[in-house]
Scaffold this motif. Structure first.
Motif, PDB file in Angstrom:
ATOM      1  N   TYR A   8       0.848  -1.193   0.000  1.00  0.00           N
ATOM      2  CA  TYR A   8       0.000   0.000   0.000  1.00  0.00           C
ATOM      3  C   TYR A   8       0.881   1.239   0.000  1.00  0.00           C
ATOM      4  CZ  TYR A   8       1.102  -0.533   4.978  1.00  0.00           C
ATOM      5  OH  TYR A   8       1.760  -0.711   6.181  1.00  0.00           O
ATOM      6  N   CYS A   9       0.275   2.390  -0.281  1.00  0.00           N
ATOM      7  CA  CYS A   9       0.990   3.663  -0.199  1.00  0.00           C
ATOM      8  C   CYS A   9      -0.011   4.739   0.185  1.00  0.00           C
ATOM      9  CB  CYS A   9       1.680   4.001  -1.519  1.00  0.00           C
ATOM     10  SG  CYS A   9       0.533   4.494  -2.834  1.00  0.00           S
ATOM     11  N   ASP A  10       0.447   5.959   0.398  1.00  0.00           N
ATOM     12  CA  ASP A  10      -0.479   7.008   0.825  1.00  0.00           C
ATOM     13  C   ASP A  10      -1.324   7.531  -0.332  1.00  0.00           C
ATOM     14  OD1 ASP A  10       1.455   8.539  -0.509  1.00  0.00           O
ATOM     15  OD2 ASP A  10       1.325  10.191   0.932  1.00  0.00           O
ATOM     16  N   GLY A  11      -0.851   7.374  -1.567  1.00  0.00           N
ATOM     17  CA  GLY A  11      -1.608   7.844  -2.718  1.00  0.00           C
ATOM     18  C   GLY A  11      -1.495   9.335  -2.962  1.00  0.00           C
ATOM     19  N   GLN A  12      -0.715  10.025  -2.147  1.00  0.00           N
ATOM     20  CA  GLN A  12      -0.506  11.462  -2.306  1.00  0.00           C
ATOM     21  C   GLN A  12       0.960  11.751  -2.645  1.00  0.00           C
ATOM     22  OE1 GLN A  12      -2.980  13.953  -2.007  1.00  0.00           O
ATOM     23  NE2 GLN A  12      -4.332  12.181  -2.074  1.00  0.00           N
ATOM     24  N   SER A  36       2.666   7.381  -5.593  1.00  0.00           N
ATOM     25  CA  SER A  36       1.622   6.817  -6.446  1.00  0.00           C
ATOM     26  C   SER A  36       1.773   5.296  -6.513  1.00  0.00           C
ATOM     27  CB  SER A  36       1.714   7.410  -7.850  1.00  0.00           C
ATOM     28  OG  SER A  36       0.797   6.781  -8.721  1.00  0.00           O
ATOM     29  N   CYS A  37       0.664   4.580  -6.370  1.00  0.00           N
ATOM     30  CA  CYS A  37       0.698   3.106  -6.468  1.00  0.00           C
ATOM     31  C   CYS A  37      -0.638   2.632  -7.039  1.00  0.00           C
ATOM     32  CB  CYS A  37       0.998   2.473  -5.109  1.00  0.00           C
ATOM     33  SG  CYS A  37      -0.097   2.988  -3.762  1.00  0.00           S
ATOM     34  N   ARG A  73      -4.415   2.650  -1.667  1.00  0.00           N
ATOM     35  CA  ARG A  73      -3.972   4.012  -1.413  1.00  0.00           C
ATOM     36  C   ARG A  73      -4.687   4.500  -0.151  1.00  0.00           C
ATOM     37  NH1 ARG A  73      -4.585   2.691  -6.473  1.00  0.00           N
ATOM     38  NH2 ARG A  73      -6.765   3.387  -6.624  1.00  0.00           N
ATOM     39  N   GLN A  74      -3.903   4.800   0.864  1.00  0.00           N
ATOM     40  CA  GLN A  74      -4.452   4.983   2.199  1.00  0.00           C
ATOM     41  C   GLN A  74      -5.485   6.117   2.275  1.00  0.00           C
ATOM     42  OE1 GLN A  74      -0.391   5.245   3.544  1.00  0.00           O
ATOM     43  NE2 GLN A  74      -0.737   3.654   5.074  1.00  0.00           N
ATOM     44  N   GLU A 119      -7.319   7.285  -0.095  1.00  0.00           N
ATOM     45  CA  GLU A 119      -8.535   6.868  -0.808  1.00  0.00           C
ATOM     46  C   GLU A 119      -9.320   5.859   0.030  1.00  0.00           C
ATOM     47  OE1 GLU A 119      -8.233   5.852  -4.993  1.00  0.00           O
ATOM     48  OE2 GLU A 119      -6.399   7.047  -5.140  1.00  0.00           O
ATOM     49  N   PHE A 178      -9.285  -1.975  -4.430  1.00  0.00           N
ATOM     50  CA  PHE A 178      -7.865  -1.817  -4.761  1.00  0.00           C
ATOM     51  C   PHE A 178      -7.225  -3.108  -5.267  1.00  0.00           C
ATOM     52  CE2 PHE A 178      -8.579   1.417  -1.394  1.00  0.00           C
ATOM     53  CZ  PHE A 178      -8.293   2.549  -2.143  1.00  0.00           C
TER      54      PHE A 178
END
Length: 422
Positions: A283-287, A290-291, A296-297, A299, A317
């Motif tokens: 996972y990643c923060d999405g800010q 990008s993943c 995306r945390q 989201e 996801f």
């Protein structure tokens, strides 16, 4: 007298909560009369609050100024938590200082800190933990992509035949190649609570927290199941590096809301049909990072706000074939969950076993009343359960549900194992 100045300087109009739970490293018993001093990082010499622990090793619930709730509800430049310094001391124990304890609006931060007896300490100086900024607020190395399933057929690899929830894992506090980084022996559930408190905000919707905890547990159990690092000749289970695994921080506080989620679902993980292996659910923060193929945390928080369930969040996801599995193989417990709640009127061996464990625990936690070990769940047993739940930050309903059963088992094993060693 520090409150008005701190409110003004750091924009902390809200209130968060703090409670310390202090035990001895040697015998897992609570330390009564431990002194807990709280100051701000801005004014470290000015003690805001000084208090002591009770017979259960706990302080009262303490109110502390915190930034506005909305800071943790959407990405932004404002720090959503207040930083505090916590100093803990007790006669005949080594003192501990935590710099950077994080207080969120409306949330209860639990500082669970074991102290080392002075006679076994090799260094009489105060132990210091410096808590870095939260992963959603500061820059951390992005995850190096890996396959969600690991190939385990290679000759010589050690792979478990089934998914087992470990009692402990060994955390390497740094990248794998950093030989100077310390290894920590951490109870599995404590590890998950620490990572979740470091990776997401406790203010988020409960279903979002559940979704993220499931992803964190799946990553961890994938490392356990595949013996990933041991097969590379390392002597640890997982690292604290965000580039390789997920963020774990020694000495940090956890949050009560996250703790209760983990206690309810700690034996669960994510997988797909006809697959035994827990998925490596990155996972990643999405800010900042990008993943597109991972969770995306931020989201996941938005989906929780929209009423999505945890599995709906995860499938959005990772795909619709994803499902939640669980393991009945839980290491380090005397007996597994009986399958149904134990409450007034319940009878049998499971009740008698639970009564015996509570009586052993009451030797270390004297506020828990002794009860008859008769296998009959009556009002006295319910009261002992309620006190136990109150001491260990569980909903105090007097019912031995899934999280209460395993928390009793965990504390019983800790107290009785040390007693046997002595």
């Amino acid at each position: 007298m520090g409150y008005p100045l701190y409110h003004t300087a750091l924009n902390t109009p809200d209130i968060g909560y703090f409670q310390a739970n202090i035990t001895s490293v040697r015998d897992a018993r609570p330390i009564a009369g431990a002194k807990v001093q709280i100051s701000t990082e801005t004014y470290p010499e000015e003690i805001l609050i000084e208090t002591e622990t009770d017979a259960n090793g706990k302080t009262d619930l303490i109110e502390l100024p915190a930034p506005p709730l909305e800071y943790s509800m959407e990405p932004g430049s404002e720090q959503p938590y207040a930083d505090y310094n916590i100093r803990i001391s007790a006669p005949d124990f080594e003192s501990v200082e935590i710099n950077g304890a994080e207080i969120l609006s409306g949330e209860t931060a639990l500082q669970n800190t074991p102290l080392l007896p002075e006679e076994v300490s090799t260094d009489l100086t105060e132990e210091l933990f410096v808590i870095p900024a939260h992963t959603l607020y500061a820059e951390y190395p992005p995850k190096i992509p890996e396959s969600e399933l690991k190939t385990v057929e290679e000759t010589g690899e050690i792979v478990l035949s089934r998914v087992v929830i470990p009692e402990y894992i060994i955390v390497h506090d740094g990248p794998p190649s950093d030989n100077s980084a310390k290894n920590y022996y951490v109870p599995y559930r404590d590890y998950i609570k620490n990572v979740a408190s470091s990776e997401i905000y406790a203010t988020w919707p409960t279903e979002t927290i559940i979704a993220n905890v499931l992803a964190i547990q799946s990553i961890t159990l994938n490392r356990v199941y595949t013996e990933w690092y041991r097969n590379k000749n390392y002597d640890f289970t997982i690292t604290s590096s965000t580039a390789y695994d997920q963020k774990w921080i020694p000495g940090r506080n956890i949050y009560e809301s996250i703790s209760q989620v983990v206690d309810n679902i700690f034996s669960n993980y994510l997988t797909r049909p006809n697959i035994t292996q827990p998925l490596f659910t990155q996972y990643c923060d999405g800010q900042r990072v990008s993943c597109p193929d991972w969770m995306r945390q931020w989201e996941s928080k938005t989906l929780g706000d929209r009423g999505y369930s945890a599995i709906e969040i995860l499938r959005s996801f990772y795909g619709n074939s994803l499902y939640i599995s669980s393991s009945e193989e839980i290491s380090g417990v005397p007996a597994s969950w009986p399958g149904t709640n134990l409450t007034i009127g319940s009878q049998g061996q499971k009740v008698r076993q639970m009564q015996n464990q509570l009586n052993v625990i009451s030797g270390a936690y004297p506020l828990i009343p002794k009860i008859a070990e008769d296998g009959i769940f009556g009002p006295n047993t319910a009261e002992a359960v309620r006190v136990f739940q109150s001491v260990f930050n569980l909903p105090a309903n007097g019912i031995v549900d899934y999280p209460t059963w395993y928390k009793i088992s965990q504390i019983y094993v800790g107290v009785s194992r040390i007693a046997e060693l002595q």
